[in-house]
Design an enzyme around this catalytic site. Structure first.
Site, PDB file in Angstrom:
ATOM      1  CE1 TYR A 145     -18.237  20.319 -85.521  1.00 54.69           C
ATOM      2  CE2 TYR A 145     -19.895  19.279 -84.135  1.00 54.69           C
ATOM      3  CZ  TYR A 145     -19.132  20.380 -84.461  1.00 54.69           C
ATOM      4  OH  TYR A 145     -19.257  21.529 -83.739  1.00 54.69           O
TER       5      TYR A 145
HETATM    6  O1  LIG Z   1     -24.581  21.332 -80.248  1.00 54.25           O
HETATM    7  C1  LIG Z   1     -23.738  20.922 -81.026  1.00 54.25           C
HETATM    8  O2  LIG Z   1     -22.741  20.409 -80.617  1.00 54.25           O
HETATM    9  C2  LIG Z   1     -23.953  20.993 -82.503  1.00 54.25           C
HETATM   10  O3  LIG Z   1     -25.208  21.609 -82.773  1.00 54.25           O
HETATM   11  C3  LIG Z   1     -25.614  21.590 -84.102  1.00 54.25           C
HETATM   12  O4  LIG Z   1     -25.868  20.239 -84.448  1.00 54.25           O
HETATM   13  P1  LIG Z   1     -27.361  19.705 -84.249  1.00 54.25           P
HETATM   14  O5  LIG Z   1     -27.753  19.744 -82.827  1.00 54.25           O
HETATM   15  O6  LIG Z   1     -27.431  18.383 -84.925  1.00 54.25           O
HETATM   16  O7  LIG Z   1     -28.234  20.812 -84.996  1.00 54.25           O
HETATM   17  P2  LIG Z   1     -29.109  20.763 -86.310  1.00 54.25           P
HETATM   18  O8  LIG Z   1     -28.367  20.211 -87.430  1.00 54.25           O
HETATM   19  O9  LIG Z   1     -29.693  22.107 -86.477  1.00 54.25           O
HETATM   20  O10 LIG Z   1     -30.257  19.719 -85.931  1.00 54.25           O
HETATM   21  C4  LIG Z   1     -31.180  20.035 -84.897  1.00 54.25           C
HETATM   22  C5  LIG Z   1     -32.127  18.901 -84.696  1.00 54.25           C
HETATM   23  O11 LIG Z   1     -32.938  18.750 -85.851  1.00 54.25           O
HETATM   24  C6  LIG Z   1     -32.922  17.404 -86.295  1.00 54.25           C
HETATM   25  N1  LIG Z   1     -33.072  17.413 -87.764  1.00 54.25           N
HETATM   26  C7  LIG Z   1     -32.099  17.874 -88.554  1.00 54.25           C
HETATM   27  C8  LIG Z   1     -32.245  17.905 -89.908  1.00 54.25           C
HETATM   28  C9  LIG Z   1     -33.427  17.454 -90.480  1.00 54.25           C
HETATM   29  O12 LIG Z   1     -33.615  17.448 -91.720  1.00 54.25           O
HETATM   30  N2  LIG Z   1     -34.408  17.002 -89.657  1.00 54.25           N
HETATM   31  C10 LIG Z   1     -34.265  16.963 -88.306  1.00 54.25           C
HETATM   32  O13 LIG Z   1     -35.193  16.529 -87.586  1.00 54.25           O
HETATM   33  C11 LIG Z   1     -31.599  16.833 -85.795  1.00 54.25           C
HETATM   34  O14 LIG Z   1     -31.690  15.441 -85.633  1.00 54.25           O
HETATM   35  C12 LIG Z   1     -31.436  17.564 -84.476  1.00 54.25           C
HETATM   36  O15 LIG Z   1     -32.104  16.872 -83.480  1.00 54.25           O
HETATM   37  C13 LIG Z   1     -24.547  22.186 -85.019  1.00 54.25           C
HETATM   38  O16 LIG Z   1     -24.860  21.982 -86.375  1.00 54.25           O
HETATM   39  C14 LIG Z   1     -23.166  21.664 -84.715  1.00 54.25           C
HETATM   40  O17 LIG Z   1     -22.215  22.392 -85.469  1.00 54.25           O
HETATM   41  C15 LIG Z   1     -22.939  21.816 -83.229  1.00 54.25           C
HETATM   42  O18 LIG Z   1     -21.682  21.492 -82.820  1.00 54.25           O
END
Ligand SMILES: O=C(O)[C@H]1O[C@H](OP(=O)(O)OP(=O)(O)OC[C@H]2O[C@@H](n3ccc(=O)[nH]c3=O)[C@H](O)[C@@H]2O)[C@H](O)[C@@H](O)[C@@H]1O
EC number: 5.1.3.6
Length: 435
Positions: free
Chosen positions: A246
């Protein structure tokens, strides 16, 4: 027609073995024979058309997980809706914006904000089923009530894009259509190439040929900072070690933007969004499905980094992001090319749009527990090697200076608004919202 229709039909598989089949049918009269053969061929042709694509694993092979859809568009009524939606209220300096991904989370909020202040807005969305399409339909209904029409189609459909530019002289394109999500890239890599690379190039091809060329603002991502350890992340930092496909496609988008700016004089602004959240958000994001699972009493996995380190995100509230997007549109200079030819240097920008105060995921869960008044069943596990990065933190001074960007919503306040929306939407409000 969508480019998704361009599926090889492998006609070679349907060879007719005349000797073994037709010779057995000893028709005496040629009209009957002719009628039979015509009927047989007709059936064969219909079969070829109706045949589904080669059935490998459909979720792997179908670039956007969606079932193959054809989009029908065109006709006077359709064009009339487009013209009405594109009309600006303030005739003097209102902009006319094509918003791709308008039924998406950020797309809906940006479209609505533009329309509210009097700009002309046309949405474009393919309504794929990466997550519950009924949520996208509800957002569409919301936008329709405020006078924004969403054209159903894919950014890979060059003919459709050309048609839209023929009907409306767009001054700006807010390009938000994308395959989002960091972890899903391991499941369906093709969908990222299809939307974030091929789709972007298609759109830029049409924009470069348009007369006048629009200025383009588009969604990049904080994920381009990948495995960087220097914080806060600044636009000047390296972005050559993405941790997920991504992120790699978003980084590729930034390079593609550079090329189109350089060759064709397109004005391009990339916005690196930092984990955007809020009402009408994306169900694939952690804050959203944590809320759902906590309420259901299901356990949630909280990732931790090496040596029990916290994983943190610079969560950014949707209203702040919308202000950043509008700031970028308002300060975007005109593209300089005409008829596909560059006439002079054009603006090329990249901005971080974050909140600049990272919060550990465990704190996000505590806030949700308090607001939902339900204790979460927490399962703390080591962050899987799935494209995630341990932390993000935006330096926003450039956006502050150039766009007047100033986030004002902390995670506690933003999540309160999200939870209020979530409870009302999923407890009966959902149907009302869609009406
Ligand atoms: O800022 C960005 O660039 C990206 O932000 C999000 O990606 P992400 O930050 O990974 O967001 P989430 O998937 O909501 O995860 C948030 C946090 O929760 C954590 N997480 C996720 C899933 C889970 O089951 N447990 C968990 O602790 C992840 O490691 C992360 O630190 C979006 O999904 C992307 O499309 C976007 O581009």
């Amino acid at each position: 027609m969508s480019r998704l229709d361009d599926i090889p039909s492998s006609p070679g598989k349907f060879k007719i073995d005349k000797s073994s089949y037709f010779n057995r049918l000893r028709f005496q009269s040629s009209p009957i024979k002719f009628a039979f053969i015509s009927f047989f061929l007709l059936c064969l042709i219909s079969l070829l058309f109706l045949r589904s694509p080669p059935s490998v694993n459909s979720s792997q092979s179908d670039p956007s997980r969606r079932s193959l859809r054809t989009f029908t568009y065109g006709g006077p009524a359709w064009e009339k809706r487009i013209r009405a939606s594109a009309r600006t209220r303030t005739s003097s300096n209102g902009m006319t914006v094509l918003v791709t991904g308008a039924a998406g989370f950020v797309g809906t909020h940006v479209s609505s904000a533009l329309k509210r202040r009097g700009d002309g807005v046309i949405g474009l969305d393919n309504f794929n089923d990466y997550y519950d399409p009924s949520l996208k339909r509800a957002r569409q209904a919301l936008l329709e009530r405020s006078g924004v029409f969403i054209v159903e189609g894919d950014i890979n459909d060059v003919e459709l894009l050309r048609k839209l530019f023929k009907i409306v002289s767009f001054t700006h394109v807010m390009h938000l259509a994308a395959q989002a999500g960091v972890r899903y890239a391991m499941e369906n890599p093709g969908s990222y190439v299809h939307s974030n690379i091929a789709g972007l190039v298609n759109l830029l091809e049409v924009c470069k040929a348009a007369n006048p060329q629009p200025a383009i603002v588009w969604a990049s991502s904080s994920s381009v900072y990948g495995l960087n350890t220097k914080v806060p992340f600044s636009e000047k930092d390296r972005t050559d070690q993405p941790a997920s496909l991504y992120a790699a496609t978003k980084k590729a988008g930034e390079e593609i933007a550079h090329t189109y700016n350089h060759i064709y004089g397109l004005s391009l602004t990339g916005l690196r969004f930092f984990t955007v959240y809020g009402p009408w958000g994306r169900p694939d994001m952690a804050y959203f499905f944590f809320t759902k699972d906590i309420l259901k009493g299901k356990s949630i996995s909280i990732f931790e980094s090496a040596n029990h380190g916290t994983v943190a995100r610079d969560f950014t509230y949707i209203d702040d992001i919308v202000k950043g997007c509008l700031g970028a549109l308002d300060t975007a200079e005109k593209s300089t090319g005409t008829g596909g030819k560059k006439r002079g240097p054009a603006q090329l920008r990249v901005f971080n749009l974050g909140n600049t105060s990272p919060v550990p995921v465990s704190d996000l869960v505590s806030i949700l527990e308090r607001q939902l008044k339900v204790k979460a069943k927490k399962n703390v596990i080591k962050m899987p090697r799935n494209g995630d990065v341990p932390f993000t933190h935006a330096n926003i001074s450039l956006a502050q200076r150039e766009l007047g960007y100033k986030p004002t919503t902390d995670l506690q306040t933003g999540l309160k608004k999200f939870v209020r929306w979530y409870l009302s939407y999923y407890s009966g409000g959902k149907k009302a919202a869609a009406r």
